[in-house]
Scaffold this active site. Structure first.
Site, PDB file in Angstrom:
ATOM      1  N   CYS A 140      -2.490  10.109  -6.031  1.00 38.62           N
ATOM      2  CA  CYS A 140      -3.605   9.760  -5.144  1.00 38.62           C
ATOM      3  C   CYS A 140      -4.683  10.843  -5.234  1.00 38.62           C
ATOM      4  CB  CYS A 140      -3.149   9.618  -3.704  1.00 38.62           C
ATOM      5  SG  CYS A 140      -4.583   9.323  -2.633  1.00 38.62           S
ATOM      6  N   LYS A 188       0.836  -1.206   0.000  1.00 39.01           N
ATOM      7  CA  LYS A 188       0.000   0.000   0.000  1.00 39.01           C
ATOM      8  C   LYS A 188       0.875   1.262   0.000  1.00 39.01           C
ATOM      9  CE  LYS A 188      -3.581   2.771   0.656  1.00 39.01           C
ATOM     10  NZ  LYS A 188      -4.487   3.073  -0.480  1.00 39.01           N
TER      11      LYS A 188
END
Ligand code: RRO
Length: 309
Positions: A128, A45
């Site tokens: 992101c 992640k």
């Protein structure tokens, strides 16, 4: 059988099909599960300097043709992800770190730490869409260039950049020019399409809570855009930068399309969320069957072989 093994930046991958950073890859038990699965690598992640809980729930929803998420970078903090590769070595596949700074000065700190760790490759997430108040850096070419300048010469492990989806040729060209200025071994394209809005007509509400329902769109909705990004960057960057395609890979046919467009490998995000760990071996086998049927000896053989119409 055709080979789906691949080499990226000198690192051998037992399969060119592996997980995308994001789903089910936050904790060590989750990463061990990916290690034990058919995934050709273990992608962790995206992490930040400090641990984060992420955004409020519900923050992920399955959709008829994909998913929407606004996870908000939940992760354990980078020091944990620097340690995990030691525990993951037994699986005999590359471990890829993914990192996302909260501010430009975070990026060199995180990259330096991973350069000293046992990870094999480092993916710098410039895309992101879900941190409140933070724009997607990859849409700001000067800011992207400035951050990549901070990472030049920090170590020998291969560095890659995770890019947002671009929609105009001039933007592909601007980003390609930035990437050429730095020692970037690979790009991962694309991240989810940011700031999509999915509405449930019955409840008259968005399907996720953070940011008023705005989130990153993944899955089948994303595939044509993702293929176009892979194709365009392959045209602009040629052999100097390898490409990991991501966005709507559910089947071996999807993976084959990415390879034809110019990808060396593919990552699986939404399909992994929806199907679980079995997706990697299934997609790999389906890809092998397509390569065999079409007479390609390997996925690498088919790379970029998209024909003109
Ligand atoms: O955690 C997220 O919300 C997230 C990240 Br870091 C990303 O890069 N892409 C995405 O769709 N979600």
């Amino acid at each position: 059988m055709a080979s789906t093994q691949v080499t990226i930046a000198g690192i051998h991958f037992p399969s060119c099909v592996f997980n995308a950073s994001g789903p089910r890859d936050v904790t060590l038990p989750e990463l061990r599960e990916i290690g034990a699965s058919g995934s050709g690598a273990i992608v962790m992640k995206s992490c930040t300097p400090e641990p984060r809980d992420g955004n409020e729930e519900p923050r992920y929803a399955d959709l008829p043709l994909g998913s929407i998420n606004s996870m908000g970078l939940p992760n354990l903090g980078y020091t944990q992800y620097c340690e995990f590769p030691k525990d993951l070595a037994e699986y005999g596949k590359p471990v890829i770190a993914s990192l996302a700074g909260m501010q430009p000065s975070d990026f060199p700190v995180l990259v330096e730490a991973f350069q000293k760790s046992d990870v094999d490759l480092i993916e710098v997430n410039l895309s992101c869409p879900n941190v409140k108040g933070k724009p997607q850096i990859g849409y700001d070419f000067e800011a992207s260039d400035a951050i990549l300048s901070l990472l030049d010469g920090l170590g020998d492990k291969p560095l890659g950049v995770k890019l947002p989806p671009y929609f105009d040729f001039v933007h592909f060209e601007s980003m390609a020019a930035v990437l050429k200025k730095h020692k970037i071994a690979f790009i991962t394209c694309v991240n989810s399409i940011g700031n999509a809005l999915v509405i449930d007509a019955e409840t008259e509400r968005p399907v996720i809570r953070p940011k008023g329902g705005f989130g990153g769109l993944g899955g089948q909705y994303l595939k044509p855009t993702a293929l176009a990004n892979v194709r365009k960057f392959h045209e602009l960057l040629g052999d100097r930068v390898q490409i990991i395609g991501v966005g709507g890979v559910y089947t071996g046919t999807d993976a084959f399309e990415f390879v034809l467009a110019g990808a060396d490998a593919v990552q699986v995000g939404t399909a992994f969320m929806q199907e679980g760990l079995g997706c990697f071996a299934r997609i790999d086998q389906e890809l092998q069957a397509i390569l065999d049927r079409k007479g390609y000896a390997s996925a690498a053989d088919a790379k970029g072989k998209l024909k003109a119409l």
